[in-house]
Design a protein around this motif. Structure first.
Motif, mmCIF file in Angstrom:
data_model
loop_
_atom_site.group_PDB
_atom_site.id
_atom_site.type_symbol
_atom_site.label_atom_id
_atom_site.label_comp_id
_atom_site.label_asym_id
_atom_site.label_seq_id
_atom_site.Cartn_x
_atom_site.Cartn_y
_atom_site.Cartn_z
ATOM 1 N N ARG A 43 0.816 -1.212 0.000
ATOM 2 C CA ARG A 43 0.000 0.000 0.000
ATOM 3 C C ARG A 43 0.851 1.264 0.000
ATOM 4 N NH1 ARG A 43 -3.795 0.012 4.642
ATOM 5 N NH2 ARG A 43 -2.754 -1.842 5.393
ATOM 6 N N LEU A 44 1.977 1.251 0.726
ATOM 7 C CA LEU A 44 2.871 2.414 0.729
ATOM 8 C C LEU A 44 3.389 2.697 -0.682
ATOM 9 C CD1 LEU A 44 4.956 1.800 3.964
ATOM 10 C CD2 LEU A 44 3.340 3.659 3.568
ATOM 11 N N TYR A 45 3.749 1.659 -1.408
ATOM 12 C CA TYR A 45 4.222 1.826 -2.783
ATOM 13 C C TYR A 45 3.099 2.315 -3.694
ATOM 14 C CZ TYR A 45 8.578 -0.650 -1.695
ATOM 15 O OH TYR A 45 9.779 -1.020 -1.171
ATOM 16 N N GLU A 46 1.909 1.720 -3.576
ATOM 17 C CA GLU A 46 0.784 2.079 -4.436
ATOM 18 C C GLU A 46 0.324 3.511 -4.198
ATOM 19 O OE1 GLU A 46 -2.207 -0.850 -3.690
ATOM 20 O OE2 GLU A 46 -1.265 -2.345 -5.002
ATOM 21 N N GLU A 47 0.315 3.953 -2.939
ATOM 22 C CA GLU A 47 -0.139 5.307 -2.614
ATOM 23 C C GLU A 47 0.919 6.362 -2.899
ATOM 24 O OE1 GLU A 47 -1.253 4.984 1.463
ATOM 25 O OE2 GLU A 47 -2.978 3.702 1.046
ATOM 26 N N GLY A 48 2.122 5.919 -3.235
ATOM 27 C CA GLY A 48 3.184 6.863 -3.549
ATOM 28 C C GLY A 48 3.778 7.548 -2.331
ATOM 29 N N VAL A 49 3.594 6.953 -1.155
ATOM 30 C CA VAL A 49 4.137 7.528 0.079
ATOM 31 C C VAL A 49 5.660 7.515 0.048
ATOM 32 C CG1 VAL A 49 4.286 7.238 2.580
ATOM 33 C CG2 VAL A 49 2.109 6.902 1.416
ATOM 34 N N ALA A 50 6.231 6.445 -0.481
ATOM 35 C CA ALA A 50 7.687 6.313 -0.509
ATOM 36 C C ALA A 50 8.098 5.418 -1.670
ATOM 37 C CB ALA A 50 8.193 5.728 0.799
ATOM 38 N N ALA A 52 11.244 2.700 -3.177
ATOM 39 C CA ALA A 52 11.985 1.578 -2.598
ATOM 40 C C ALA A 52 13.240 2.029 -1.858
ATOM 41 C CB ALA A 52 12.346 0.580 -3.677
ATOM 42 N N ASP A 53 13.910 3.083 -2.333
ATOM 43 C CA ASP A 53 15.134 3.501 -1.656
ATOM 44 C C ASP A 53 14.867 4.411 -0.463
ATOM 45 O OD1 ASP A 53 14.349 5.484 -3.417
ATOM 46 O OD2 ASP A 53 16.389 6.190 -3.788
ATOM 47 N N GLN A 54 13.609 4.770 -0.214
ATOM 48 C CA GLN A 54 13.257 5.562 0.963
ATOM 49 C C GLN A 54 12.760 4.695 2.119
ATOM 50 O OE1 GLN A 54 10.354 8.027 -0.965
ATOM 51 N NE2 GLN A 54 11.746 9.778 -0.979
ATOM 52 N N LEU A 55 12.502 3.414 1.842
ATOM 53 C CA LEU A 55 11.999 2.509 2.877
ATOM 54 C C LEU A 55 13.091 1.536 3.310
ATOM 55 C CD1 LEU A 55 8.449 1.453 1.680
ATOM 56 C CD2 LEU A 55 9.035 3.078 3.456
ATOM 57 N N ARG A 56 13.074 1.211 4.589
ATOM 58 C CA ARG A 56 13.951 0.164 5.116
ATOM 59 C C ARG A 56 13.046 -0.901 5.725
ATOM 60 N NH1 ARG A 56 18.102 1.720 9.632
ATOM 61 N NH2 ARG A 56 16.295 1.448 10.938
ATOM 62 N N LEU A 57 13.177 -2.129 5.243
ATOM 63 C CA LEU A 57 12.358 -3.246 5.708
ATOM 64 C C LEU A 57 13.243 -4.151 6.552
ATOM 65 C CD1 LEU A 57 10.694 -4.031 2.266
ATOM 66 C CD2 LEU A 57 9.896 -2.459 4.034
ATOM 67 N N ASP A 58 12.915 -4.258 7.837
ATOM 68 C CA ASP A 58 13.703 -5.059 8.763
ATOM 69 C C ASP A 58 12.908 -6.273 9.211
ATOM 70 O OD1 ASP A 58 15.874 -3.202 8.877
ATOM 71 O OD2 ASP A 58 14.696 -1.972 10.247
ATOM 72 N N THR A 59 13.588 -7.396 9.313
ATOM 73 C CA THR A 59 13.005 -8.620 9.866
ATOM 74 C C THR A 59 13.873 -9.042 11.035
ATOM 75 O OG1 THR A 59 12.230 -9.289 7.688
ATOM 76 C CG2 THR A 59 12.321 -10.985 9.384
ATOM 77 N N PHE A 60 13.302 -9.004 12.228
ATOM 78 C CA PHE A 60 14.011 -9.426 13.424
ATOM 79 C C PHE A 60 13.636 -10.877 13.683
ATOM 80 C CE2 PHE A 60 13.244 -4.860 13.838
ATOM 81 C CZ PHE A 60 14.548 -4.420 13.896
ATOM 82 N N CYS A 61 14.592 -11.759 13.480
ATOM 83 C CA CYS A 61 14.344 -13.196 13.570
ATOM 84 C C CYS A 61 13.942 -13.601 14.981
ATOM 85 C CB CYS A 61 15.569 -13.977 13.135
ATOM 86 S SG CYS A 61 15.960 -13.702 11.420
ATOM 87 N N GLY A 62 12.925 -14.415 15.046
ATOM 88 C CA GLY A 62 12.415 -14.853 16.326
ATOM 89 C C GLY A 62 13.098 -16.094 16.849
ATOM 90 N N ARG A 63 12.914 -16.309 18.109
ATOM 91 C CA ARG A 63 13.389 -17.517 18.785
ATOM 92 C C ARG A 63 12.209 -18.048 19.599
ATOM 93 N NH1 ARG A 63 16.812 -17.005 15.515
ATOM 94 N NH2 ARG A 63 19.007 -16.649 15.827
ATOM 95 N N LEU A 64 12.474 -18.967 20.477
ATOM 96 C CA LEU A 64 11.389 -19.546 21.265
ATOM 97 C C LEU A 64 10.697 -18.510 22.138
ATOM 98 C CD1 LEU A 64 13.093 -22.892 22.313
ATOM 99 C CD2 LEU A 64 11.331 -22.540 20.584
ATOM 100 N N VAL A 65 11.470 -17.602 22.706
ATOM 101 C CA VAL A 65 10.904 -16.616 23.629
ATOM 102 C C VAL A 65 10.360 -15.399 22.890
ATOM 103 C CG1 VAL A 65 11.422 -15.140 25.598
ATOM 104 C CG2 VAL A 65 12.482 -17.381 25.427
#
Length: 81
Positions: A43-50, A52-65
């Motif tokens: 939706r951010l891309y479609e609405e023209g909010v930002a 690809a080079d203005q966004l940072r997509l982070d994935t924080f890997c999970g563990r059991l806790v």
């Protein structure tokens, strides 16, 4: 792997543009649901909010806790006076 060099060059070029512009990363939202994460980014891309080079997509890997967390941040350039 095919296309890896092009992708790396594109990412490095985007990083150089961001480094040339003073600013900071501001978190937009965080979620633990991957489908919601993909939907919000789309939706951010479609609405023209930002772009690809203005966004940072982070994935924080999970563990059991701690479950996996997804975060989207946007680059906010400093105001020039």
């Amino acid at each position: 792997m095919p296309g890896q060099c092009k992708r790396k060059n594109r990412q490095e070029a985007a990083q150089r543009r961001r480094d040339a512009t003073p600013g900071h990363w501001e978190p937009l939202f965080s979620t633990q649901d991957q489908a919601e994460f993909r939907d919000r980014v789309r939706r951010l891309y479609e609405e023209g909010v930002a772009t690809a080079d203005q966004l940072r997509l982070d994935t924080f890997c999970g563990r059991l806790v701690h479950p996996t967390t997804y975060r989207v941040s946007i680059f906010v350039p400093e105001a020039r006076s």
